[in-house]
Motif scaffolding. Structure first.
Motif, PDB file in Angstrom:
ATOM      1  N   LYS A  54       0.813  -1.215   0.000  1.00 29.74           N
ATOM      2  CA  LYS A  54       0.000   0.000   0.000  1.00 29.74           C
ATOM      3  C   LYS A  54       0.847   1.267   0.000  1.00 29.74           C
ATOM      4  O   LYS A  54       0.419   2.305  -0.512  1.00 29.74           O
ATOM      5  CB  LYS A  54      -0.917   0.021   1.227  1.00 29.74           C
ATOM      6  CG  LYS A  54      -1.859  -1.181   1.334  1.00 29.74           C
ATOM      7  CD  LYS A  54      -2.764  -1.319   0.124  1.00 29.74           C
ATOM      8  CE  LYS A  54      -3.701  -2.501   0.284  1.00 29.74           C
ATOM      9  NZ  LYS A  54      -4.472  -2.785  -0.950  1.00 29.74           N
ATOM     10  N   SER A  56       3.450   2.054  -1.680  1.00 31.67           N
ATOM     11  CA  SER A  56       3.733   2.515  -3.041  1.00 31.67           C
ATOM     12  C   SER A  56       2.553   3.278  -3.625  1.00 31.67           C
ATOM     13  O   SER A  56       2.735   4.294  -4.311  1.00 31.67           O
ATOM     14  CB  SER A  56       4.073   1.320  -3.943  1.00 31.67           C
ATOM     15  OG  SER A  56       5.301   0.756  -3.603  1.00 31.67           O
ATOM     16  N   ASP A  57       1.344   2.795  -3.371  1.00 30.01           N
ATOM     17  CA  ASP A  57       0.159   3.467  -3.907  1.00 30.01           C
ATOM     18  C   ASP A  57       0.000   4.859  -3.306  1.00 30.01           C
ATOM     19  O   ASP A  57      -0.261   5.837  -4.021  1.00 30.01           O
ATOM     20  CB  ASP A  57      -1.089   2.631  -3.630  1.00 30.01           C
ATOM     21  CG  ASP A  57      -1.082   1.321  -4.407  1.00 30.01           C
ATOM     22  OD1 ASP A  57      -0.635   1.336  -5.564  1.00 30.01           O
ATOM     23  OD2 ASP A  57      -1.512   0.298  -3.852  1.00 30.01           O
ATOM     24  N   LEU A  61       0.912   8.001  -5.697  1.00 32.89           N
ATOM     25  CA  LEU A  61      -0.209   8.849  -6.107  1.00 32.89           C
ATOM     26  C   LEU A  61       0.017  10.294  -5.685  1.00 32.89           C
ATOM     27  O   LEU A  61      -0.257  11.227  -6.441  1.00 32.89           O
ATOM     28  CB  LEU A  61      -1.511   8.308  -5.503  1.00 32.89           C
ATOM     29  CG  LEU A  61      -2.807   8.764  -6.172  1.00 32.89           C
ATOM     30  CD1 LEU A  61      -2.816   8.384  -7.641  1.00 32.89           C
ATOM     31  CD2 LEU A  61      -4.012   8.157  -5.459  1.00 32.89           C
ATOM     32  N   PHE A  88      -6.236   6.557 -11.952  1.00 32.62           N
ATOM     33  CA  PHE A  88      -5.864   5.580 -10.929  1.00 32.62           C
ATOM     34  C   PHE A  88      -6.968   4.545 -10.744  1.00 32.62           C
ATOM     35  O   PHE A  88      -6.693   3.352 -10.603  1.00 32.62           O
ATOM     36  CB  PHE A  88      -5.569   6.294  -9.611  1.00 32.62           C
ATOM     37  CG  PHE A  88      -5.060   5.382  -8.527  1.00 32.62           C
ATOM     38  CD1 PHE A  88      -3.772   4.888  -8.560  1.00 32.62           C
ATOM     39  CD2 PHE A  88      -5.884   5.014  -7.467  1.00 32.62           C
ATOM     40  CE1 PHE A  88      -3.298   4.038  -7.561  1.00 32.62           C
ATOM     41  CE2 PHE A  88      -5.423   4.174  -6.473  1.00 32.62           C
ATOM     42  CZ  PHE A  88      -4.128   3.684  -6.515  1.00 32.62           C
ATOM     43  N   LYS A  92      -6.597   0.502 -11.628  1.00 34.89           N
ATOM     44  CA  LYS A  92      -6.819  -0.535 -10.618  1.00 34.89           C
ATOM     45  C   LYS A  92      -8.057  -1.385 -10.912  1.00 34.89           C
ATOM     46  O   LYS A  92      -8.478  -2.171 -10.067  1.00 34.89           O
ATOM     47  CB  LYS A  92      -6.948   0.097  -9.233  1.00 34.89           C
ATOM     48  CG  LYS A  92      -5.644   0.676  -8.697  1.00 34.89           C
ATOM     49  CD  LYS A  92      -4.608  -0.413  -8.471  1.00 34.89           C
ATOM     50  CE  LYS A  92      -3.311   0.130  -7.916  1.00 34.89           C
ATOM     51  NZ  LYS A  92      -2.317  -0.931  -7.654  1.00 34.89           N
ATOM     52  N   ARG A 112      -0.253  -5.110 -13.181  1.00 36.09           N
ATOM     53  CA  ARG A 112      -0.785  -4.558 -11.937  1.00 36.09           C
ATOM     54  C   ARG A 112      -1.786  -5.552 -11.370  1.00 36.09           C
ATOM     55  O   ARG A 112      -2.276  -6.437 -12.074  1.00 36.09           O
ATOM     56  CB  ARG A 112      -1.422  -3.175 -12.135  1.00 36.09           C
ATOM     57  CG  ARG A 112      -2.564  -3.140 -13.148  1.00 36.09           C
ATOM     58  CD  ARG A 112      -3.879  -3.522 -12.564  1.00 36.09           C
ATOM     59  NE  ARG A 112      -4.935  -3.549 -13.540  1.00 36.09           N
ATOM     60  CZ  ARG A 112      -5.188  -4.595 -14.324  1.00 36.09           C
ATOM     61  NH1 ARG A 112      -4.434  -5.673 -14.269  1.00 36.09           N
ATOM     62  NH2 ARG A 112      -6.200  -4.574 -15.171  1.00 36.09           N
ATOM     63  N   ASP A 118      -6.808  -0.767  -2.831  1.00 39.48           N
ATOM     64  CA  ASP A 118      -5.799   0.232  -3.170  1.00 39.48           C
ATOM     65  C   ASP A 118      -6.407   1.613  -3.374  1.00 39.48           C
ATOM     66  O   ASP A 118      -5.698   2.625  -3.335  1.00 39.48           O
ATOM     67  CB  ASP A 118      -5.051  -0.180  -4.452  1.00 39.48           C
ATOM     68  CG  ASP A 118      -4.183  -1.411  -4.239  1.00 39.48           C
ATOM     69  OD1 ASP A 118      -3.859  -1.701  -3.081  1.00 39.48           O
ATOM     70  OD2 ASP A 118      -3.840  -2.069  -5.237  1.00 39.48           O
ATOM     71  N   ALA A 121      -5.885   4.907  -1.360  1.00 37.79           N
ATOM     72  CA  ALA A 121      -4.802   5.857  -1.619  1.00 37.79           C
ATOM     73  C   ALA A 121      -5.312   7.167  -2.199  1.00 37.79           C
ATOM     74  O   ALA A 121      -4.606   8.184  -2.161  1.00 37.79           O
ATOM     75  CB  ALA A 121      -3.781   5.227  -2.575  1.00 37.79           C
ATOM     76  N   THR A 156       6.205   0.879 -10.008  1.00 32.22           N
ATOM     77  CA  THR A 156       5.144   0.092  -9.377  1.00 32.22           C
ATOM     78  C   THR A 156       4.344  -0.699 -10.399  1.00 32.22           C
ATOM     79  O   THR A 156       3.530  -1.537 -10.023  1.00 32.22           O
ATOM     80  CB  THR A 156       4.189   1.014  -8.601  1.00 32.22           C
ATOM     81  OG1 THR A 156       3.663   2.001  -9.499  1.00 32.22           O
ATOM     82  CG2 THR A 156       4.926   1.719  -7.484  1.00 32.22           C
TER      83      THR A 156
END
Length: 458
Positions: A54, A56-57, A61, A88, A92, A112, A118, A121, A156
């Motif tokens: 999480k 990284s998200d 972002l 985003f 996802k 991904r 996610d 974020a 990512t």
């Protein structure tokens, strides 16, 4: 007029991208970018868990929205954050899969995981929008930060570690309607055959990138494949032979205790294309490959789950043999190379000591400045070529070690040439040789140390 205006705005965007505004060098952005890099390239590999996933998200972002809000004009700030949120959400979701497939086919592989948690974020976007952009005065306006930011944003999206089996693997189950669950990076499907359930696996997600994509890694995965996927009571334990038809391809499969065991044959249009043997789910003995005309094409010989010999045929006639280097053979070669390099290192060190006792000339100031810069570059090139001779050397690992050698090498050579008065050309060459050997020893030691470290199912 419209075209000129559009051209001017486009030119301004690229100008801003190349000459980053001072406002971009703010502490929140730099910290989020730093955390993004550390998490993606270090923490995720060392500690694969929900937190690192999480982080990284959230960091990515925030940094992404902040970065592009400074590239575009100030009055576009809200639009940039809104578009970032929409992109985003699409990324996802399954909606992005056609783009991922197209991009991976014609450029390089990206991936991904569809995980709607996610989307939490998105709550960092208001923080990015209202963050006051105070200048971070210790940095210069440069394209460097733009490249670093873009690399961090795309990191990512790299594919998760996975292993694609050389031949599709099968597990035979009782038809209990048991729901199979593999990671997102796995690829499998269930096939109903009479009262049984045939589980086909083509690739499977791993907990980390394999040291080597070889038969030893595959054998390690296959040894306990069913334990990682199903419960023992779900397996069909009796010996059985069955057929699996898919389009023009027909496979004859033999099972024992739910795993492939015994003869295996694949037919296409009633012509045998592949024949071989499995032992407890692992390839064994001789595997033969035929042309569509039924002539011998290739043969592979397996021992303990690893290919040891490959034979080529032309029009059914034997043409050549080649022996395959197994994991144990690679270890033996690496040990021999390691010992040889240690011996050469001792000899070079001895000659260096003798050379200092009879140094014949002084190094000028210009040479003292130039040599520490030039020598690491020569070391980079020579070592990069020599590392390719080591068993199991990979280009990415070699580049990483070489980058480290440049970072350490320049200061080391500066210390050497500014601290010692007398040298000869032979002395310089000895120093280069010693430094190259140390880098290669580090690489070979790391290879030997991790040779038995295999990746397991995620």
């Amino acid at each position: 007029m419209g075209l000129n205006t559009m051209h001017g705005k486009t030119k301004q965007v690229f100008t801003n991208l190349l000459r980053i505004k001072p406002e971009l060098y703010s502490w929140p952005f730099m910290i989020s970018l730093f955390l993004l890099f550390v998490n993606d390239f270090i923490l995720k590999a060392a500690f694969p868990n929900t937190l690192t996933g999480k982080l990284s998200d959230f960091c990515g972002l925030y940094a992404f929205a902040f970065f592009f809000s400074k590239i575009f004009p100030e009055n576009k700030k809200f639009a940039v954050h809104l578009i970032t949120a929409v992109l985003f959400i699409i990324w996802k979701s399954p909606l992005s899969q056609p783009f991922i497939t197209l991009f991976s086919t014609y450029f390089f592989t990206i991936d991904r995981v569809v995980d709607y948690t996610d989307l939490w974020a998105l709550f960092v976007l208001p923080l990015s929008y209202f963050t006051p952009a105070k200048p971070f005065d210790r940095f210069y306006k440069t394209i460097g930060l733009s490249l670093i930011a873009l690399i961090a944003f795309t990191a990512t999206s790299q594919p998760r570690p996975r292993f694609h089996f050389f031949e599709p693997q099968y597990i035979l189950l009782r038809n209990t309607k048991h729901v199979m669950s593999l990671s997102e990076s796995g690829k499998s499907r269930s096939i109903e055959i009479d009262s049984l359930l045939l589980f086909q696996i083509e690739q499977i997600g791993l907990d980390k990138y394999p040291r080597l994509y070889d038969d030893f890694q595959q054998k390690s995965l296959l040894e306990n494949l069913e334990k990682s996927i199903v419960s023992p009571q779900d397996l069909y334990t009796k010996p059985i032979t069955l057929q699996h038809q898919e389009d023009s391809c027909l496979e004859k499969l033999s099972f024992l205790n739910g795993r492939l065991h015994g003869a295996y044959t694949r037919y296409i249009n009633q012509q045998a294309i592949v024949s071989g043997f499995y032992k407890n789910g692992i390839p064994d003995s001789v595997w033969t490959y035929y042309t569509y005309a039924g002539l011998l094409d290739q043969q592979d010989i397996y021992e303990n789950g690893e290919k040891v010999k490959h034979m080529e045929y032309s029009d059914g006639e034997h043409t050549s043999n080649s022996y395959v280097t197994t994991r144990q053979n690679k270890k033996t070669i690496a040990i021999i190379i390691f010992g040889t390099m240690c011996l050469v290192l001792l000899l070079a060190s001895y000659h260096l000591w003798r050379q200092y006792k009879k140094a014949i000339r002084s190094v000028r100031i210009v040479e003292r400045i130039i040599y520490p810069i030039i020598l690491p570059i020569f070391v980079f090139i020579i070592t990069f070529l020599l590392l390719g001779l080591l068993p199991g050397s990979d280009m990415l690992g070699a580049i990483g070690i070489q980058g480290l050698s440049l970072i350490i090498g320049c200061p080391v050579f500066f210390i050497i040439y500014f601290a010692i008065d007398k040298h000869s050309i032979y002395t310089f060459l000895l120093w280069m040789l010693i430094y190259i050997l140390l880098i290669m020893l580090l690489h070979d030691f790391n290879f030997l140390n991790n040779l038995k470290d295999v990746s397991m199912i995620e």
